[in-house]
Design a protein around this motif. Structure first.
Motif, mmCIF file in Angstrom:
data_model
loop_
_atom_site.group_PDB
_atom_site.id
_atom_site.type_symbol
_atom_site.label_atom_id
_atom_site.label_comp_id
_atom_site.label_asym_id
_atom_site.label_seq_id
_atom_site.Cartn_x
_atom_site.Cartn_y
_atom_site.Cartn_z
ATOM 1 N N MET A 75 0.845 -1.147 0.001
ATOM 2 C CA MET A 75 0.077 0.105 0.027
ATOM 3 C C MET A 75 0.901 1.293 0.087
ATOM 4 N N ALA A 76 2.020 1.060 0.725
ATOM 5 C CA ALA A 76 2.899 2.365 0.964
ATOM 6 C C ALA A 76 3.608 2.508 -0.432
ATOM 7 N N PHE A 77 3.980 1.281 -1.173
ATOM 8 C CA PHE A 77 4.830 1.486 -2.411
ATOM 9 C C PHE A 77 4.007 2.213 -3.537
ATOM 10 N N ARG A 78 2.882 1.650 -3.422
ATOM 11 C CA ARG A 78 1.628 2.412 -4.562
ATOM 12 C C ARG A 78 1.701 3.805 -4.223
ATOM 13 N N SER A 79 1.668 4.301 -3.070
ATOM 14 C CA SER A 79 0.972 5.551 -2.811
ATOM 15 C C SER A 79 2.333 6.710 -2.850
ATOM 16 N N ILE A 80 3.439 6.001 -2.427
ATOM 17 C CA ILE A 80 4.718 7.046 -2.104
ATOM 18 C C ILE A 80 4.885 7.698 -3.600
ATOM 19 N N PRO A 81 5.171 7.003 -4.721
ATOM 20 C CA PRO A 81 5.286 8.004 -5.908
ATOM 21 C C PRO A 81 4.417 9.058 -6.272
ATOM 22 N N VAL A 82 3.095 8.757 -5.589
ATOM 23 C CA VAL A 82 2.206 9.783 -5.970
ATOM 24 C C VAL A 82 2.481 11.074 -5.019
ATOM 25 N N TYR A 83 2.787 10.687 -3.755
ATOM 26 C CA TYR A 83 3.170 11.886 -2.681
ATOM 27 C C TYR A 83 4.386 12.380 -3.279
ATOM 28 N N MET A 84 5.324 11.719 -3.741
ATOM 29 C CA MET A 84 6.497 12.433 -4.113
ATOM 30 C C MET A 84 6.364 13.506 -5.180
ATOM 31 N N GLY B 13 10.470 2.130 -0.793
ATOM 32 C CA GLY B 13 9.375 2.873 -1.617
ATOM 33 C C GLY B 13 9.734 4.133 -2.284
ATOM 34 N N VAL B 14 10.618 4.760 -1.752
ATOM 35 C CA VAL B 14 11.182 5.907 -2.583
ATOM 36 C C VAL B 14 12.172 5.584 -3.467
ATOM 37 N N LYS B 15 13.201 4.858 -3.322
ATOM 38 C CA LYS B 15 14.136 4.291 -4.260
ATOM 39 C C LYS B 15 13.901 3.217 -5.194
ATOM 40 N N GLY B 16 12.658 2.492 -5.076
ATOM 41 C CA GLY B 16 12.608 1.440 -5.864
ATOM 42 C C GLY B 16 13.667 0.275 -5.510
ATOM 43 N N ASP B 17 14.112 0.096 -4.485
ATOM 44 C CA ASP B 17 15.086 -0.854 -4.179
ATOM 45 C C ASP B 17 14.513 -2.143 -3.510
ATOM 46 N N ARG B 18 14.663 -3.200 -4.307
ATOM 47 C CA ARG B 18 13.997 -4.552 -3.897
ATOM 48 C C ARG B 18 14.811 -4.866 -2.936
ATOM 49 N N LYS B 19 15.874 -4.900 -2.721
ATOM 50 C CA LYS B 19 16.799 -5.454 -1.481
ATOM 51 C C LYS B 19 16.113 -4.930 -0.309
ATOM 52 N N LEU B 20 16.068 -3.483 -0.113
ATOM 53 C CA LEU B 20 15.332 -2.864 1.064
ATOM 54 C C LEU B 20 14.141 -3.348 1.322
ATOM 55 N N ALA B 21 13.235 -3.730 0.285
ATOM 56 C CA ALA B 21 11.969 -4.071 0.603
ATOM 57 C C ALA B 21 12.138 -5.428 1.090
ATOM 58 N N LEU B 22 12.793 -6.379 0.591
ATOM 59 C CA LEU B 22 13.118 -7.530 1.218
ATOM 60 C C LEU B 22 13.448 -7.447 2.631
ATOM 61 N N GLN B 23 14.520 -6.739 2.932
ATOM 62 C CA GLN B 23 14.870 -6.475 4.254
ATOM 63 C C GLN B 23 13.645 -6.105 5.157
ATOM 64 N N LEU C 144 3.840 1.184 -9.864
ATOM 65 C CA LEU C 144 5.247 1.165 -9.152
ATOM 66 C C LEU C 144 6.120 1.824 -10.214
ATOM 67 N N PRO C 145 6.182 3.060 -10.571
ATOM 68 C CA PRO C 145 7.284 3.229 -11.705
ATOM 69 C C PRO C 145 8.622 3.492 -10.963
ATOM 70 N N GLN C 146 8.722 3.489 -9.654
ATOM 71 C CA GLN C 146 10.147 3.333 -8.935
ATOM 72 C C GLN C 146 10.816 2.093 -9.097
ATOM 73 N N PHE C 147 10.029 0.970 -9.071
ATOM 74 C CA PHE C 147 10.417 -0.419 -9.118
ATOM 75 C C PHE C 147 10.454 -0.804 -10.709
ATOM 76 N N PHE C 148 9.697 -0.075 -11.421
ATOM 77 C CA PHE C 148 9.630 -0.707 -12.984
ATOM 78 C C PHE C 148 9.872 0.274 -14.069
ATOM 79 N N GLY C 149 10.212 1.497 -13.642
ATOM 80 C CA GLY C 149 10.386 2.591 -14.509
ATOM 81 C C GLY C 149 9.059 3.054 -15.135
ATOM 82 N N LYS C 150 9.150 4.451 -15.398
ATOM 83 C CA LYS C 150 7.785 5.041 -15.823
ATOM 84 C C LYS C 150 7.766 4.408 -17.350
ATOM 85 N N GLY C 151 6.481 4.415 -17.772
ATOM 86 C CA GLY C 151 6.012 3.822 -19.111
ATOM 87 C C GLY C 151 6.188 2.570 -19.462
#
Length: 466
Positions: A128-137, A419-429, A458-465
């Motif tokens: 839920m956070a990952f989906r909202s954070i890009p919008v808020y940023m 959520g800000v950086k789109g970092d999968r390793k941090l997400a796994l941590q 999730l543009p931060q994880f997959f890239g925009k577009g």
């Protein structure tokens, strides 16, 4: 009286039509101000704006209400912002009713984690956070240019994570989260004690959706021993069985219902299946999700047809037409006891006029609880003035609560960074730090499925577009 610009982010939400706008337009201290509704769902936002103008005219405070589909226009020169953003695009209804949320719940269940609400803890809340954070940023970047000193009141979950993300990664620093859990908890213990809630002097320690009362007094008398005695004899509702047991063990009083509190513990990752919930919580699951965990099929949700959308908008407008003006109390004590959703107008008015009033808010700790991190977003009492809201000293967290909260705060920080950086390793941590952690190989596989499920958000994880 000052005329202010107030922007409502996610302005097509029923929260604005039913609660926020009615409270704002009757606030005499904001007379002549402008309310601008911004949302990507233009049609729904226009409906809310039209009914907002009706309410403003009835209130007679000279408030102007309009909708905007242009973010730059909406936030330009804003003094206050109120957010209610679910991060699920134009999906009708609340985020909890969206297909992506339901599929997240099922993916987590597939790996043995049976969440109930999933908006504060666990993998569902992380997504839920990952989906909202890009919008808020994106919104905050525009605000940095057009209204850097704005006071932003956030109602979206996971509240602590979203508030922390804005404060840590943008120049928008006057961020305040609003919830209602503490008010509900104080009302409950007042009922048990047989004392009006506004006569109690209460101190608590906690983060959003997880608070412990550490002091309860009445006219200078310590009532905590009496509260413990009465709680031991009290017939708790089905929603308070686990909370009552934990309160007995820790020696402090938990201030929330079982359905939220259980997600701060590992119990939901220890269930043998989706039918074996403890503390009568199976009833809660069925009420919220029907037979979600019993059917256990991951189905592709069909797109909403134009006819279905028309019907949904028709019903939405019918609900808006039922909204009437509220009575706004002038007594600060009464305002304190408002459900947080309802005190938005009072809080904005207090800041706009520089009045010192006390509210229950989610803001950075800054020494309020000195043995927890300064940056942590905690739910505390806060004092308003013309600069925003300052925290009140709440005292140190007792050792067992300190341990639980420090771990939760670390999880929040990892989710923010991931959520800000789109970092999968941090997400796994974050998944492995959470109380509902599973084996690392399973957590990694689950993360892959969860990210893929929300790919379009999730543009931060997959890239925009992509």
């Amino acid at each position: 009286m000052p005329s202010k610009k107030i922007v409502c982010l996610g302005g097509g939400s029923m929260y604005f039509g039913r609660v926020a706008i009615p409270r704002l337009v009757v606030a005499e201290g904001l007379a002549g101000s402008e309310i601008v509704l911004y949302d990507i769902d233009v049609e729904r936002t226009e409906l809310v704006a039209r009914h907002g103008r009706r309410l403003a005219e009835e209130a007679g405070t000279g408030m102007k209400v309009r909708a905007s589909s242009d973010l730059a226009d909406a936030v330009d020169g804003a003094d206050f912002a109120i957010s209610s953003i679910g991060g699920v695009g134009r999906s009708p209804g609340r985020v909890y009713e969206s297909p992506v949320y339901a599929r997240d719940m099922l993916i987590c269940a597939k790996y043995g984690i049976y969440q109930i609400i999933g908006d504060t803890c666990g993998p569902e809340a992380m997504m839920m956070a990952f989906r909202s954070i890009p919008v808020y940023m994106d919104i905050c970047r525009e605000m940095e240019k057009r209204c850097p000193d704005v006071v932003l009141l956030n109602h979206s979950n996971p509240m602590a994570v979203i508030c922390r993300a804005m404060i840590k990664y943008t120049g928008i620093q006057r961020v305040v989260g609003l919830c209602h859990g503490v008010q509900s908890g104080i009302t409950h213990i007042a009922r048990v004690l047989g004392i009006p809630p506004d006569e109690l002097d209460v101190v608590w320690i906690g983060t959003n959706h997880y608070h412990w009362f550490t002091r309860v007094c009445h006219r200078g008398k310590d009532l905590f021993p009496e509260l413990k005695r009465r709680m031991a004899e009290y017939e708790h509702s089905k929603k308070e069985k686990m909370v009552a047991k934990l309160s007995e063990i820790y020696g402090y009083e938990l201030a929330y219902a079982d359905n939220h509190v259980i997600e701060f513990y590992p119990f939901l990752a220890q269930l043998p299946d989706g039918k074996s919930f403890p503390y009568n919580l199976g009833e809660e699951v069925r009420a919220r999700h029907g037979t979600l965990y019993e059917d256990f099929e991951l189905k592709a949700e069909p797109e909403t047809s134009e006819a279905e959308r028309r019907e949904w908008l028709r019903r939405y407008e019918e609900e808006l037409q039922k909204v009437t003006l509220p009575e706004e109390p002038s007594d600060p004590v009464a305002k304190y006891w408002f459900h947080a959703a309802e005190n938005t107008g009072s809080l904005i008015e207090a800041i706009a006029l520089g009045r010192r009033e006390v509210y229950i808010v989610n803001i950075p700790n800054k020494g309020s609880v000195p043995n927890l991190p300064d940056y942590a977003v905690l739910e505390v009492e806060g004092v308003t003035d013309s600069c925003g809201v300052r925290p009140v000293y709440m005292g140190e967290a007792p050792l067992p609560l300190k341990g639980i909260l420090e771990k939760r705060i670390a999880w929040q920080e990892l989710v923010v960074d991931a959520g800000v950086k789109g970092d999968r390793k941090l997400a796994l941590q974050a998944l492995l730090l959470d109380e509902m952690a599973i084996l690392p190989e399973k957590a990694e596989a689950m993360l892959g499925e969860l990210l893929e499920n929300s790919k379009e958000f999730l543009p931060q994880f997959f890239g925009k577009g992509r």
